[in-house]
Design a protein around this motif. Structure first.
Motif, PDB file in Angstrom:
ATOM      1  N   LEU A 192       0.849  -1.187   0.000  1.00 63.77           N
ATOM      2  CA  LEU A 192       0.000   0.000   0.000  1.00 63.77           C
ATOM      3  C   LEU A 192       0.883   1.235   0.000  1.00 63.77           C
ATOM      4  O   LEU A 192       2.009   1.207   0.506  1.00 63.77           O
ATOM      5  N   LEU A 193       0.351   2.324  -0.541  1.00 62.73           N
ATOM      6  CA  LEU A 193       1.006   3.627  -0.487  1.00 62.73           C
ATOM      7  C   LEU A 193       0.012   4.632   0.083  1.00 62.73           C
ATOM      8  O   LEU A 193      -1.156   4.646  -0.327  1.00 62.73           O
ATOM      9  N   LEU A 194       0.471   5.449   1.018  1.00 61.07           N
ATOM     10  CA  LEU A 194      -0.358   6.500   1.600  1.00 61.07           C
ATOM     11  C   LEU A 194       0.352   7.828   1.394  1.00 61.07           C
ATOM     12  O   LEU A 194       1.489   8.006   1.841  1.00 61.07           O
ATOM     13  N   GLU A 195      -0.331   8.733   0.697  1.00 59.38           N
ATOM     14  CA  GLU A 195       0.227  10.064   0.463  1.00 59.38           C
ATOM     15  C   GLU A 195      -0.915  11.054   0.334  1.00 59.38           C
ATOM     16  O   GLU A 195      -1.860  10.833  -0.444  1.00 59.38           O
ATOM     17  N   ASP A 196      -0.840  12.155   1.102  1.00 58.81           N
ATOM     18  CA  ASP A 196      -1.855  13.207   1.042  1.00 58.81           C
ATOM     19  C   ASP A 196      -3.268  12.651   1.176  1.00 58.81           C
ATOM     20  O   ASP A 196      -4.162  13.002   0.391  1.00 58.81           O
ATOM     21  N   ALA A 197      -3.483  11.764   2.136  1.00 53.85           N
ATOM     22  CA  ALA A 197      -4.785  11.153   2.428  1.00 53.85           C
ATOM     23  C   ALA A 197      -5.326  10.298   1.277  1.00 53.85           C
ATOM     24  O   ALA A 197      -6.511   9.990   1.223  1.00 53.85           O
ATOM     25  N   VAL A 198      -4.458   9.906   0.347  1.00 53.74           N
ATOM     26  CA  VAL A 198      -4.843   8.980  -0.717  1.00 53.74           C
ATOM     27  C   VAL A 198      -4.134   7.660  -0.445  1.00 53.74           C
ATOM     28  O   VAL A 198      -2.915   7.616  -0.294  1.00 53.74           O
TER      29      VAL A 198
END
Length: 181
Positions: free
Chosen positions: A159-165
């Motif tokens: 998974l990738l989490l960046e800027d609430a995405v």
């Protein structure tokens, strides 16, 4: 900050190397490992490329960029050889008005919930089966699957989490799913 989330390396130097290549390709800042770093445990076959000492070396190079939660196959001895902490049972990550409760999955899971509030996210590995399932009162359960020993025909993923995405991707970078939290 861009956070990569992966689980269940189980001592595979081959797939740890592929994960770290994906980490570089994605331009991630930090790596959250959801447990079971070095050993395969008695229920799993040896993963391809099983070499725990090589995994230690691979992860040690980026020790300042890694944080972990403890898996059921992780022990105090593992902590003695890894240069970053791995024995926390969980991590709590705020994302906007929501919290992500990150754990391995052998203690807390959808049938034994941590203290989640409506809208919070349960994130765990352990099952080796990727998941993206709404539940409860606007809650979400996510599982990145296993990097080294995927089960039930699933693919190696993270998974990738960046800027609430939150993005769910295969180890090769193909995107399965994306959601703004």
């Amino acid at each position: 900050m861009k956070l990569m989330i992966a689980s269940d390396l189980h001592g595979s130097a081959l797939y740890t190397g592929e994960l770290l290549s994906a980490f570089a390709r994605e331009g991630a800042d930090r790596l959250l490992l959801l447990g079971d770093i070095l050993y395969h445990g008695p229920r799993n076959d040896l993963p391809e490329g099983y070499a725990p000492k090589e995994v230690i070396a691979q992860l040690s190079v980026m020790r300042e960029r890694i944080f972990c939660v403890r898996g059921n196959c992780d022990t105090e001895v593992d902590q003695m050889v890894l240069p970053f902490p791995i024995l926390a049972d969980y991590a709590v990550i705020p994302v906007g008005a929501r919290l992500i409760y990150a754990t391995h999955g052998h203690v807390y899971h959808t049938k034994s919930l941590p203290p989640l509030q409506p809208g919070d996210i349960l994130l765990h590995g352990h099952t080796h089966i990727p998941a993206w399932e709404p539940f409860g009162q606007g809650n979400l359960y996510c599982n990145p699957g296993s990097v080294s020993i995927p089960k039930e025909g699933s693919r190696r993923s993270y998974l990738l989490l960046e800027d609430a995405v939150l993005r769910w991707c295969t180890l090769s970078g193909e995107e399965y799913h994306r959601e703004t939290l």
